[in-house]
Design an enzyme around this catalytic site. Structure first.
Site, PDB file in Angstrom:
ATOM      1  CG  ASP A  53      35.683  32.469  32.183  1.00 50.92           C
ATOM      2  OD1 ASP A  53      36.821  32.307  32.667  1.00 50.92           O
ATOM      3  OD2 ASP A  53      35.214  33.585  31.899  1.00 50.92           O
ATOM      4  CG  HIS A 107      38.691  43.124  43.821  1.00 49.53           C
ATOM      5  ND1 HIS A 107      39.312  42.752  42.649  1.00 49.53           N
ATOM      6  CD2 HIS A 107      38.843  42.075  44.666  1.00 49.53           C
ATOM      7  CE1 HIS A 107      39.810  41.549  42.777  1.00 49.53           C
ATOM      8  NE2 HIS A 107      39.543  41.109  43.999  1.00 49.53           N
ATOM      9  CD  GLU A 134      36.896  35.070  35.016  1.00 51.35           C
ATOM     10  OE1 GLU A 134      37.915  34.351  35.041  1.00 51.35           O
ATOM     11  OE2 GLU A 134      36.244  35.327  33.996  1.00 51.35           O
TER      12      GLU A 134
END
Ligand code: GH3
Ligand code: MG
Ligand code: MG
Ligand code: MG
Length: 311
Positions: free
Chosen positions: A177, A190, A220
């Site tokens: 992550d 974004h 993610e």
């Protein structure tokens, strides 16, 4: 388009070959049925074949029968060529698996239009295969990163754990992550976040061996499946993945961003009756611990031992 000409008569073969080349076809030549069969069994087989009926050994009819018996993905369109012009001969030829039937002496105009009809069918099939492949790609891959999507990578992990059980080998799962990713979105927008996700995915993919599988598990978050690997090797792989993110900056909007990633590792040996859910859970817990301990690190977790079966 590549066309196979199978014809034992030298003069007819040469004439047909010259005509087809003049029309722009790439020609493969066979002088008897055996040679024709060999050419049509190759993986790069021509998709169009003109088969003379009467040939020594294996005749054109038998070639057509054998080709239809083999299950090939790409269709072979076969035109039978013969001096036999009775209706019952034509029916026998089509029954054997030929798609079309031409009688000698060849009429060049007729040959040309029948070849065009064949091409239409072959092109249609090529387009259908391409469309199916594209749908398959869309169903199993993530649109933003081109990695395996969540369902596909979970499916891969399930298959690999079963294989590990069958072959008594190990399988590793790495849950990764990106750290503080929300801040990238909040600071640069974004779109910038998307570009970082794509770049990070490319790096992860390039760092792995071709038979390891990288999937986008969530926003993610990535799940990496490492077949035939114990926890020491999985930990080494995870460390390489950590470095590929942390060691080089991510250029975005004229800025050089530094990104890091936390990783949780778990592996299991086939004989321990591996369970996919337990493997993911262990990797996930290890990832959580890596975050707690300060991020940008690898933590290896342990799986709960199988409970003894009560008698
Ligand atoms: P941590 O180190 O604890 O993982 O912090 P974090 O900020 O990475 O984690 P958090 O779960 O708070 O935020 C994840 C962010 O990832 C929030 C979400 O907007 C972003 N994200 C998820 N999917 C995408 C995407 O496809 N594109 C972009 N740009 N952002 C995404
Ligand atoms: Mg012949
Ligand atoms: Mg995160
Ligand atoms: Mg997350």
């Amino acid at each position: 388009m590549r066309v196979l000409i199978a014809e034992d008569d030298r003069a007819s073969r040469r004439l047909l070959e010259a005509t087809l080349r003049k029309w722009g076809y790439e020609v493969v030549v066979a002088t008897d049925g055996c040679e024709a069969m060999k050419a049509l069994q190759k993986s790069d087989r021509p998709s169009l074949a003109i088969l003379d009926w009467m040939m020594p050994g294996v005749d054109g009819l038998e070639v057509a029968r054998q080709v239809r018996r083999i299950k090939t993905e790409r269709y072979v369109y076969m035109i039978l060529l013969t001096a036999r012009s009775r209706k019952c001969d034509m029916l026998e030829g089509l029954e054997a698996g030929a798609d079309d039937y031409l009688t000698k002496p060849l009429d060049s105009h007729e040959l040309r239009v029948r070849l065009r009809a064949a091409e239409r069918i072959i092109n249609l099939q090529t387009e259908l295969i391409a469309a199916r492949e594209s749908l398959r790609e869309q169903a199993t891959h993530d649109a933003l990163t081109s990695l395996w999507n969540r369902a596909a990578i979970l499916d891969i992990l399930a298959k690999e754990t079963l294989r590990a059980q069958r072959e008594d080998t190990s399988v590793g799962a790495i849950m990764a992550d990106l750290d503080k990713f929300k801040k990238v979105n909040d600071t640069y927008g974004h779109k910038a976040g998307d570009i970082i996700l794509q770049e990070a995915s490319n790096r992860l993919q390039e760092t792995m061996r071709p038979y390891d599988m990288v999937g986008r598990y969530g926003g993610e978050e990535f799940l990496i499946v490492v077949p035939r690997c114990d926890s020491t090797f999985a930990e080494y792989v995870a460390e390489r993945l950590r470095s590929c993110i942390a060691d080089a900056n991510f250029p975005i909007d004229g800025h050089e961003l530094r990104m890091t990633m936390s990783l949780g590792v778990a592996s299991v040996r086939g004989i321990d009756e591996p369970c996919c859910d337990a493997l993911i859970q262990a990797a996930d817990l290890a990832l959580y611990q890596a975050k707690e301990e300060g991020r940008n690190r690898v933590v290896t977790g342990t799986l709960p031992l199988p409970q003894p079966i009560e008698t």
